[in-house]
Scaffold this active site. Structure first.
Site, PDB file in Angstrom:
ATOM      1  N   GLU A 122      60.988  47.444 -62.530  1.00  0.00           N
ATOM      2  CA  GLU A 122      62.314  47.567 -62.617  1.00  0.00           C
ATOM      3  C   GLU A 122      63.081  47.043 -61.559  1.00  0.00           C
ATOM      4  O   GLU A 122      63.234  48.093 -60.772  1.00  0.00           O
ATOM      5  CB  GLU A 122      62.596  49.060 -63.039  1.00  0.00           C
ATOM      6  CG  GLU A 122      62.188  49.519 -64.318  1.00  0.00           C
ATOM      7  CD  GLU A 122      62.444  50.875 -64.767  1.00  0.00           C
ATOM      8  OE1 GLU A 122      63.296  51.408 -63.896  1.00  0.00           O
ATOM      9  OE2 GLU A 122      62.044  51.447 -65.789  1.00  0.00           O
ATOM     10  N   GLU A 145      57.101  56.176 -65.228  1.00  0.00           N
ATOM     11  CA  GLU A 145      57.370  56.830 -63.952  1.00  0.00           C
ATOM     12  C   GLU A 145      56.825  58.149 -63.973  1.00  0.00           C
ATOM     13  O   GLU A 145      57.432  59.171 -63.397  1.00  0.00           O
ATOM     14  CB  GLU A 145      58.857  56.790 -63.805  1.00  0.00           C
ATOM     15  CG  GLU A 145      59.573  55.466 -63.362  1.00  0.00           C
ATOM     16  CD  GLU A 145      61.159  55.603 -63.027  1.00  0.00           C
ATOM     17  OE1 GLU A 145      61.902  56.653 -63.402  1.00  0.00           O
ATOM     18  OE2 GLU A 145      61.522  54.529 -62.347  1.00  0.00           O
TER      19      GLU A 145
END
Ligand SMILES: *[C@@H]1O[C@H](CO)[C@@H](O)[C@H](O)[C@H]1NC(C)=O
Ligand SMILES: *[C@@H]1O[C@H](CO)[C@@H](O)[C@H](O)[C@H]1NC(C)=O
Ligand SMILES: *[C@@H]1O[C@H](CO)[C@@H](O)[C@H](O)[C@H]1NC(C)=O
Ligand SMILES: *[C@@H]1O[C@H](CO)[C@@H](O)[C@H](O)[C@H]1NC(C)=O
Ligand SMILES: *[C@@H]1O[C@H](CO)[C@@H](O)[C@H](O)[C@H]1NC(C)=O
Ligand SMILES: *[C@@H]1O[C@H](CO)[C@@H](O)[C@H](O)[C@H]1NC(C)=O
Length: 643
Positions: A286, A207
């Site tokens: 995710e 991320e």
């Protein structure tokens, strides 16, 4: 995004395979064999390719369209003997892949002290995944977040350079990544799909676009470093939340994916992926089945199975690839939980359990969510015929009555101190986790009747004592000063706990007392620091009780059993501390705070016969010093009661 850069460069792969084949032969001749589970002959390896088809928006395995639904499972959150069972259950639910982070701080706890054995045997994990018929999504960080202390980075990095810039092109940071990846990737190269192994995808950073100072140059540097080990034997990818503002570090040659959970509009989620990946497969890397829980939250985080199923079906109907995060959460054993920083609430440490309300609960048992997902998968794939037993009650051992043994103030326990004029941080002391007792003698007459003790930066919580008498606590989350009476020549002690380094955004989170302690606006100097890393409590367990009941203190007891079985420790009558069973650190409890009230004790930590239970209680033990066992996690039950 330049598709051509992701495609296989056949010549290079071929040359690499030749070298690798030779390598494998040499390797095998050294008496070690590659897993039999990697069911492909060496001659077949060169036909193994995993690539992206940017025309038909799909992954291609050996040239044929391929899709995966994977389950996130971090091997470092459960003992090694349990890995296979979890992997099998992932497969049994109809999934065809497993996704895991690699936690740098576990594999290199001290600079150059690499550990790839036992619970850190990531190669064994890869072998098992292949044996269980699962492909692997590898997430080697180096920063992983993962709700782990310091986002998985080793805290000794702080010691290497005072103003080290993390997650950036800082030469010191990069130097240690290069060394670490050399160790990691020489071990994992052979597990890449193109080399005959199960790893199809390798993530770059984590991320990264959410990081304030994300620098594409750094992402490119990581890409090139990883590529120098894996060439085109797997697909490189990145993961960012589905918002333009988080996609600012998308780089060439790394396929961008998104992450989002139920309650988020699926169409919009993938639309955001299309902004940075106009062509290629849809991938939610995710997809959240639940969420993490912090100390002090009212209940454990919870997401109903129906919500998970609804979004999952929608994504599968769109032909998307999905990684279910978490499929099995497990436990933050030891002191490895991370923490978050909230603008309003401040410091929020993560609890010990990483159950996450995932399909397989903390003990690995399937939940209703598991069977609901399996039911969905039935509509898309032929389920393998692997029976999965419903959840079972855990063993309730007889209550163990403990004995108060020693206090941190007892001379026989106190290590020799480190002396310094100003307090040193944990990192400066070379102690990354656990507790440090900071002591000084008040040498000048305080000008105050009631003195105000101020610690600007307490990381994270200190119990304050005057001549070993408890005077109050200060906690980073709400109060960093305390008022009390103190006179000259009295000893002021602060027993400081590292409650977990922040794993997201504000990761420069050194522990201890920073930078000073003020008593009535005067800086206190002349500190003695006693280290309590609690990484080995075996010597403490052998000490004779001193009868000195002064908190924080250790309690020891014995559990006799004839058959090691999973259980939960009921910690509701204890206050705050840490539990060790045969030296295994089960993690923190904080029953004053909740919402975690039990600690998972896996059977692997027990043995037939005598088992040592040691509780390090900071504040208040129950009057009978008893610890009871529970057939179920009490964390969720309390929640369910409330429902
Ligand atoms: C895309 O799919 C079509 C139809 O299945 C097929 O004919 C074509 O070869 C595929 N394109 C590529 C680049 O594989
Ligand atoms: C999701 O977003 C799309 C596109 O913005 C919109 O058309 C659709 O109505 C939304 N779905 C839901 C359930 O809100
Ligand atoms: C700090 O927070 C803890 C837990 O929320 C609470 O028990 C304590 O009373 C608080 N202290 C202050 C000074 O607010
Ligand atoms: C400090 O001592 C004074 C005088 O004995 C007493 O009145 C006061 O309550 C004490 N303050 C604290 C915080 O203990
Ligand atoms: C404090 O201790 C020092 C050294 O032991 C001693 O000389 C001094 O008299 C003490 N002061 C008080 C106020 O007790
Ligand atoms: C907690 O303490 C109470 C009161 O002493 C006792 O009745 C209860 O059984 C204890 N529970 C546990 C789980 O130890």
């Amino acid at each position: 995004m330049s598709p051509s850069k992701v495609r296989v460069n056949l010549t290079r792969v071929f040359v690499f395979i030749l070298i690798l084949t030779l390598g494998i032969i040499l390797y095998q001749n050294r008496g070690k064999t590659l897993s039999a589970s990697l069911t492909f002959s060496r001659s077949a390896i060169k036909s193994r390719t995993f690539t992206i088809d940017f025309t038909n928006d799909t992954f291609l395995m050996d040239g044929k369209p391929f899709k995966f639904v994977s389950g996130e499972f971090h091997y470092f959150r459960t003992p090694r003997p349990r890995w296979r069972d979890i992997l099998r259950k992932i497969r049994a639910a109809g999934l065809n892949a497993v996704s895991t982070y690699v936690e740098w701080s576990s594999h290199e706890a001290t600079p150059g002290g690499y550990n790839f054995g036992g619970d850190n045997d990531v190669e064994h994990f890869m072998t098992l995944a292949a044996k269980e018929g699962l492909y692997v999504l590898l997430r080697p960080g180096p920063f992983i977040c993962g709700e782990r202390d310091f986002g998985g980075l080793p805290p000794w990095l702080f010691k290497m350079k005072e103003d080290i810039r993390l997650r950036q092109n800082d030469p010191t940071y990069q130097h240690y990544i290069v060394k670490w990846y050399q160790e990691l990737f020489t071990r994992l190269q052979k597990f890449m799909y193109g080399n005959g192994g199960p790893i199809i995808m390798v993530q770059i950073e984590n991320e990264f676009g959410m990081h304030d100072q994300c620098d594409p140059q750094h992402a490119m540097w990581l890409r090139d470093l990883i590529k120098s080990y894996i060439y085109d034997t797997a697909v490189l990818y990145s993961i960012d939340p589905p918002h333009r503002r988080f996609q600012k570090c998308v780089i060439d040659g790394v396929y961008p994916s998104v992450d989002f959970g139920p309650f988020q509009n699926v169409t919009r989620g993938f639309k955001a992926q299309r902004l940075v990946a106009p062509h290629g497969p849809l991938l939610n890397a995710e997809f959240y089945t639940g969420w993490l829980t912090h100390w002090g939250e009212r209940t454990m985080q919870f997401v109903p199975p129906e919500e998970v199923i609804k979004s999952l079906v929608q994504m599968l109907d769109m032909g998307a690839n999905v990684n279910i995060y978490m499929f099995f959460g497990g436990t933050n054993f030891g002191f490895k939980n991370g923490a978050n920083f909230d603008k309003k609430k401040g410091y929020l440490p993560t609890i010990t359990s990483y159950d996450y309300d995932s399909p397989l609960d903390e003990s690995g048992d399937p939940t209703d969510k598991y069977f609901a997902i399996q039911d969905v998968m039935k509509g898309y794939v032929t389920l393998p015929n692997i029976p999965v037993a419903r959840s079972t009650m855990k063993k309730v051992f007889d209550t163990v009555f403990l004995t108060p043994t020693v206090s941190v103030f007892d001379a026989q326990l106190k290590p020799s101190p480190v002396m310094a004029n100003s307090p040193l941080t944990f990192e400066q002391l070379g102690q990354n986790y656990g507790f440090v007792l900071y002591e000084t003698v008040v040498t000048e007459t305080p000008y105050c009747e009631t003195c105000r003790l101020e610690v600007d930066n307490i990381k994270d919580r200190a119990q304050v004592f005057i001549n070993e008498e408890f005077a109050g606590s200060i906690y980073r989350a709400n109060s960093t000063d305390l008022v009390f009476n103190v006179t000259v020549n009295q000893t002021l002690s602060l027993f400081v706990e590292n409650m977990g380094r922040i794993n997201h955004d504000k990761i420069y989170d050194q522990k201890g007392i920073l930078p000073m302690v003020l008593l009535d606006n005067e800086e206190l100097l002349g500190w003695k620091m006693y280290k309590f890393p609690l990484d080995d409590v075996s010597s403490i367990e052998l000490l004779q009780p001193t009868g000195n009941e002064k908190y924080p203190m250790f309690f020891t007891g014995v559990l006799i059993n004839s058959k090691p079985m999973d259980t939960y420790l009921d910690m509701r009558n204890w206050t705050k501390g840490v539990v060790f069973v045969n030296g295994n650190n089960l993690g923190r409890y904080w029953s004053d705070m909740g919402p975690q009230y039990s600690l998972f004790l896996p059977s692997e930590f027990l043995k037939v016969g005598t088992n040592r239970i040691t509780i390090f209680e900071l504040e208040r033990a129950p009057p009978n010093y008893a610890v009871k066992f529970s057939p179920q996690s009490l964390n969720k039950i309390l929640y369910d009661d409330e429902e």
